[in-house]
Design an enzyme around this catalytic site. Structure first.
Site, PDB file in Angstrom:
ATOM      1  N   ASP A  32       0.906  -1.245   0.031  1.00 48.53           N
ATOM      2  CA  ASP A  32       0.081  -0.059  -0.214  1.00 48.53           C
ATOM      3  C   ASP A  32       0.829   1.315  -0.039  1.00 48.53           C
ATOM      4  OD1 ASP A  32      -1.906   2.142   0.852  1.00 48.53           O
ATOM      5  OD2 ASP A  32      -3.212   0.359   1.162  1.00 48.53           O
ATOM      6  N   SER A 115     -16.966  -2.706  -8.044  1.00 53.62           N
ATOM      7  CA  SER A 115     -18.259  -1.943  -7.330  1.00 53.62           C
ATOM      8  C   SER A 115     -19.667  -2.095  -7.954  1.00 53.62           C
ATOM      9  CB  SER A 115     -17.748  -0.609  -7.251  1.00 53.62           C
ATOM     10  OG  SER A 115     -18.506   0.153  -6.672  1.00 53.62           O
ATOM     11  N   CYS A 117     -21.095   0.387  -8.101  1.00 51.67           N
ATOM     12  CA  CYS A 117     -21.159   1.968  -8.820  1.00 51.67           C
ATOM     13  C   CYS A 117     -20.961   1.724 -10.524  1.00 51.67           C
ATOM     14  CB  CYS A 117     -19.838   2.808  -8.534  1.00 51.67           C
ATOM     15  SG  CYS A 117     -20.246   3.416  -6.722  1.00 51.67           S
ATOM     16  N   TYR A 146     -15.357   7.128 -10.984  1.00 50.62           N
ATOM     17  CA  TYR A 146     -15.096   5.715 -10.204  1.00 50.62           C
ATOM     18  C   TYR A 146     -15.801   4.707 -10.994  1.00 50.62           C
ATOM     19  CZ  TYR A 146     -15.026   2.623  -6.051  1.00 50.62           C
ATOM     20  OH  TYR A 146     -15.037   1.629  -5.418  1.00 50.62           O
ATOM     21  N   LYS A 150     -13.944   1.567 -12.938  1.00 52.13           N
ATOM     22  CA  LYS A 150     -14.102   0.123 -12.425  1.00 52.13           C
ATOM     23  C   LYS A 150     -14.647  -0.651 -13.578  1.00 52.13           C
ATOM     24  CE  LYS A 150     -13.225   0.116  -7.814  1.00 52.13           C
ATOM     25  NZ  LYS A 150     -12.090  -0.693  -7.452  1.00 52.13           N
ATOM     26  N   ASN A 175     -21.490  -1.789  -0.831  1.00 51.89           N
ATOM     27  CA  ASN A 175     -21.216  -0.752   0.350  1.00 51.89           C
ATOM     28  C   ASN A 175     -20.638  -1.762   1.450  1.00 51.89           C
ATOM     29  OD1 ASN A 175     -22.386   1.650  -0.459  1.00 51.89           O
ATOM     30  ND2 ASN A 175     -24.419   0.417  -0.776  1.00 51.89           N
ATOM     31  N   GLU A 188     -14.872   8.701   4.096  1.00 54.45           N
ATOM     32  CA  GLU A 188     -15.653   7.756   4.849  1.00 54.45           C
ATOM     33  C   GLU A 188     -16.887   7.587   4.207  1.00 54.45           C
ATOM     34  OE1 GLU A 188     -14.685  10.492   6.168  1.00 54.45           O
ATOM     35  OE2 GLU A 188     -16.263  11.679   7.269  1.00 54.45           O
TER      36      GLU A 188
HETATM   37  N1  LIG Z   1     -15.516   0.062   0.890  1.00 54.85           N
HETATM   38  C1  LIG Z   1     -16.524  -0.191  -0.147  1.00 54.85           C
HETATM   39  O1  LIG Z   1     -17.748  -0.034   0.145  1.00 54.85           O
HETATM   40  C2  LIG Z   1     -16.475  -0.689  -1.472  1.00 54.85           C
HETATM   41  C3  LIG Z   1     -17.520  -0.567  -2.334  1.00 54.85           C
HETATM   42  C4  LIG Z   1     -16.987  -1.139  -3.599  1.00 54.85           C
HETATM   43  C5  LIG Z   1     -15.725  -1.419  -4.205  1.00 54.85           C
HETATM   44  N2  LIG Z   1     -14.753  -1.119  -3.254  1.00 54.85           N
HETATM   45  C6  LIG Z   1     -13.324  -1.532  -3.790  1.00 54.85           C
HETATM   46  O2  LIG Z   1     -12.693  -2.287  -2.791  1.00 54.85           O
HETATM   47  C7  LIG Z   1     -11.502  -2.049  -2.890  1.00 54.85           C
HETATM   48  C8  LIG Z   1     -10.927  -1.539  -1.266  1.00 54.85           C
HETATM   49  O3  LIG Z   1     -11.743  -0.622  -0.682  1.00 54.85           O
HETATM   50  P1  LIG Z   1     -11.605   0.197   0.619  1.00 54.85           P
HETATM   51  O4  LIG Z   1     -12.883   0.104   1.102  1.00 54.85           O
HETATM   52  O5  LIG Z   1     -10.773  -1.038   1.535  1.00 54.85           O
HETATM   53  O6  LIG Z   1     -10.753   1.167   0.648  1.00 54.85           O
HETATM   54  P2  LIG Z   1      -9.546   1.922   1.271  1.00 54.85           P
HETATM   55  O7  LIG Z   1      -9.553   3.234   0.893  1.00 54.85           O
HETATM   56  O8  LIG Z   1      -9.710   1.764   2.700  1.00 54.85           O
HETATM   57  O9  LIG Z   1      -8.293   1.192   0.566  1.00 54.85           O
HETATM   58  C9  LIG Z   1      -7.781   1.448  -0.353  1.00 54.85           C
HETATM   59  C10 LIG Z   1      -6.236   1.464  -0.074  1.00 54.85           C
HETATM   60  O10 LIG Z   1      -5.560   1.621  -1.610  1.00 54.85           O
HETATM   61  C11 LIG Z   1      -4.628   2.473  -1.275  1.00 54.85           C
HETATM   62  N3  LIG Z   1      -3.930   2.937  -2.617  1.00 54.85           N
HETATM   63  C12 LIG Z   1      -4.427   4.086  -3.235  1.00 54.85           C
HETATM   64  N4  LIG Z   1      -3.701   4.104  -4.152  1.00 54.85           N
HETATM   65  C13 LIG Z   1      -2.601   3.381  -4.251  1.00 54.85           C
HETATM   66  C14 LIG Z   1      -1.478   3.462  -5.000  1.00 54.85           C
HETATM   67  N5  LIG Z   1      -1.241   4.315  -5.937  1.00 54.85           N
HETATM   68  N6  LIG Z   1      -0.433   2.466  -4.524  1.00 54.85           N
HETATM   69  C15 LIG Z   1      -0.944   1.624  -3.528  1.00 54.85           C
HETATM   70  N7  LIG Z   1      -1.786   1.564  -2.946  1.00 54.85           N
HETATM   71  C16 LIG Z   1      -2.603   2.780  -3.059  1.00 54.85           C
HETATM   72  C17 LIG Z   1      -4.916   3.499  -0.272  1.00 54.85           C
HETATM   73  O11 LIG Z   1      -3.787   3.976   0.209  1.00 54.85           O
HETATM   74  C18 LIG Z   1      -5.849   2.457   0.483  1.00 54.85           C
HETATM   75  O12 LIG Z   1      -5.140   2.169   1.695  1.00 54.85           O
HETATM   76  C19 LIG Z   1     -11.289  -0.992  -3.789  1.00 54.85           C
HETATM   77  O13 LIG Z   1     -10.600  -1.117  -4.771  1.00 54.85           O
HETATM   78  C20 LIG Z   1     -12.502  -0.131  -3.622  1.00 54.85           C
HETATM   79  O14 LIG Z   1     -12.821   0.494  -4.911  1.00 54.85           O
HETATM   80  C21 LIG Z   1     -15.027  -0.760  -1.862  1.00 54.85           C
END
Ligand SMILES: NC(=O)c1ccc[n+]([C@@H]2O[C@H](COP(=O)([O-])OP(=O)(O)OC[C@H]3O[C@@H](n4cnc5c(N)ncnc54)[C@H](O)[C@@H]3O)[C@@H](O)[C@H]2O)c1
Length: 329
Positions: A32, A115, A117, A146, A150, A175, A188
């Site tokens: 990360d 997602s 989305c 976004y 995706k 979500n 958030e």
């Molecule tokens: N949380 C949700 O409800 C949700 C819903 C749909 C899809 N997603 C997808 O699930 C995955 C994880 O989501 P999350 O909720 O844990 O989000 P999050 O933001 O907590 O985690 C994403 C991580 O990616 C890291 N990141 C961003 N750019 C980076 C880069 N250039 N190099 C290395 N790391 C990088 C960030 O530092 C972060 O820690 C993502 O792909 C997100 O799009 C999440």
């Protein structure tokens, strides 16, 4: 011993994924831009790398059997509405380089976190929405920024898989919420933001809710999410699968559940000038049940209780360390 790379391991779902894989006997490399905020990672090794850079992706994907690609520039509705260019560019770079690097390094299986989305806006105008089936994704009209990136990354996964370059698996998350997720600072999501607002408020206080509260969603507990990811990864299905709860609830209803958990009676002030996303969205889990023989099962009440208690503890900690005004902002 199976070896896995988890990217985005400093973030919410990635951190839980590392825990799940370690508990299931994997050797785990975590990558990360940053380390987890609230507790140390369980990973065997943690590398801080920017995955927009191809060299870094090649280094990250060396000598692993499985890749869980959870790194993304993302956040709640306020963040993703205001940052289309950065989000689209950053995530296209990460996903394109990660796929190619995993392919060149001979990775056996690659999981991509898509997602809800990606689903077309024209199917989500009604709060009493028909649950979305996987095939409803086309004709496409995803969320700006976004959602488009995706959907494009889903296509990239499909092409790599079809041409035998890399075995890919894809899930569309609906979500995801739970403890250890971002709960303040602007990135958030709704459940965490609501838990924070309720935790900060005193009994009888007013809290602000984005939109008119009638917008609906389904919410998926993070433990179900990581188990689902692992099941999707093991499955024979390369086309995208929904990974979400199918219990539809309004944001207003979500606030009521959290208030009950907190034991507080609150006055809701709805702010319709704030972004609220599509009017209604739910997951159709028929395909998930058919091919995985499984679907998310944690109740919203149980998941929100665990989430609220964790956020309440964070708020209390911050409150004892900082003036009240900073905690409430
Ligand atoms: N949380 C949700 O409800 C949700 C819903 C749909 C899809 N997603 C997808 O699930 C995955 C994880 O989501 P999350 O909720 O844990 O989000 P999050 O933001 O907590 O985690 C994403 C991580 O990616 C890291 N990141 C961003 N750019 C980076 C880069 N250039 N190099 C290395 N790391 C990088 C960030 O530092 C972060 O820690 C993502 O792909 C997100 O799009 C999440």
């Amino acid at each position: 011993m199976r070896t896995a790379l988890v990217t985005g391991a400093g973030g919410f779902i990635g951190h839980h994924m590392v825990k799940y894989l370690k508990a299931n006997g994997y050797r785990v490399r975590a990558v990360d831009l940053k380390r987890p905020e609230y507790e140390p990672s369980d990973a065997d090794e943690f590398e801080e790398l920017d995955l927009r850079n191809e060299e870094n992706c090649l280094r990250a994907t060396g000598d692993v059997n499985e890749v869980y690609q959870l790194a993304a520039d993302m956040g709640g509705i306020g963040y993703i509405t205001a940052n289309h260019a950065d989000i689209a560019r950053n995530n296209v770079l990460i996903n394109a380089h990660m796929l190619e690097s995993a392919s060149r390094n001979g990775v056996e299986r690659f999981f991509f976190s898509s997602s809800a989305c990606i689903y077309p806006m024209y199917r989500q105008h009604d709060p009493d929405v028909t649950p979305l089936k996987e095939k409803d994704a086309y004709p496409a009209e995803p969320e700006e920024g976004y959602g488009w990136e995706k959907l494009y990354a889903e296509k990239l996964c499909e092409y790599y898989d079809e041409e035998g370059k890399l075995r890919t698996r894809v899930a569309r998350f609906h979500n995801i919420y739970g403890p250890l997720g971002t709960y303040d600072g602007g990135r958030e999501k709704a459940p965490a933001a609501i838990c924070r607002k309720v935790a900060v408020a005193g009994d009888g206080d007013e809290i602000e809710i984005w939109g008119d509260g009638q917008q609906t969603r389904s919410f998926t507990y993070v433990d179900d999410c990581v188990e689902g990811i692992h099941r999707v990864m093991r499955s024979d299905v390369s086309e995208p699968l929904n990974l979400g709860s199918d219990r539809l609830i309004s944001v207003d209803g979500l606030v009521d559940i959290v208030s009950t958990i907190a034991g507080k009676t609150l006055v809701k002030r709805f702010d319709t000038s704030k972004p609220q996303g599509v009017r209604g969205r739910n997951s159709d889990n028929a395909r998930c049940r058919e091919v995985l023989g499984w679907e998310p099962s944690t109740t919203l009440e149980d998941g929100l209780t665990a989430t609220y208690r964790w956020i309440e503890a964070q708020v209390e900690r911050a409150r004892s360390a900082a003036p009240m005004a900073e905690v409430a902002s």
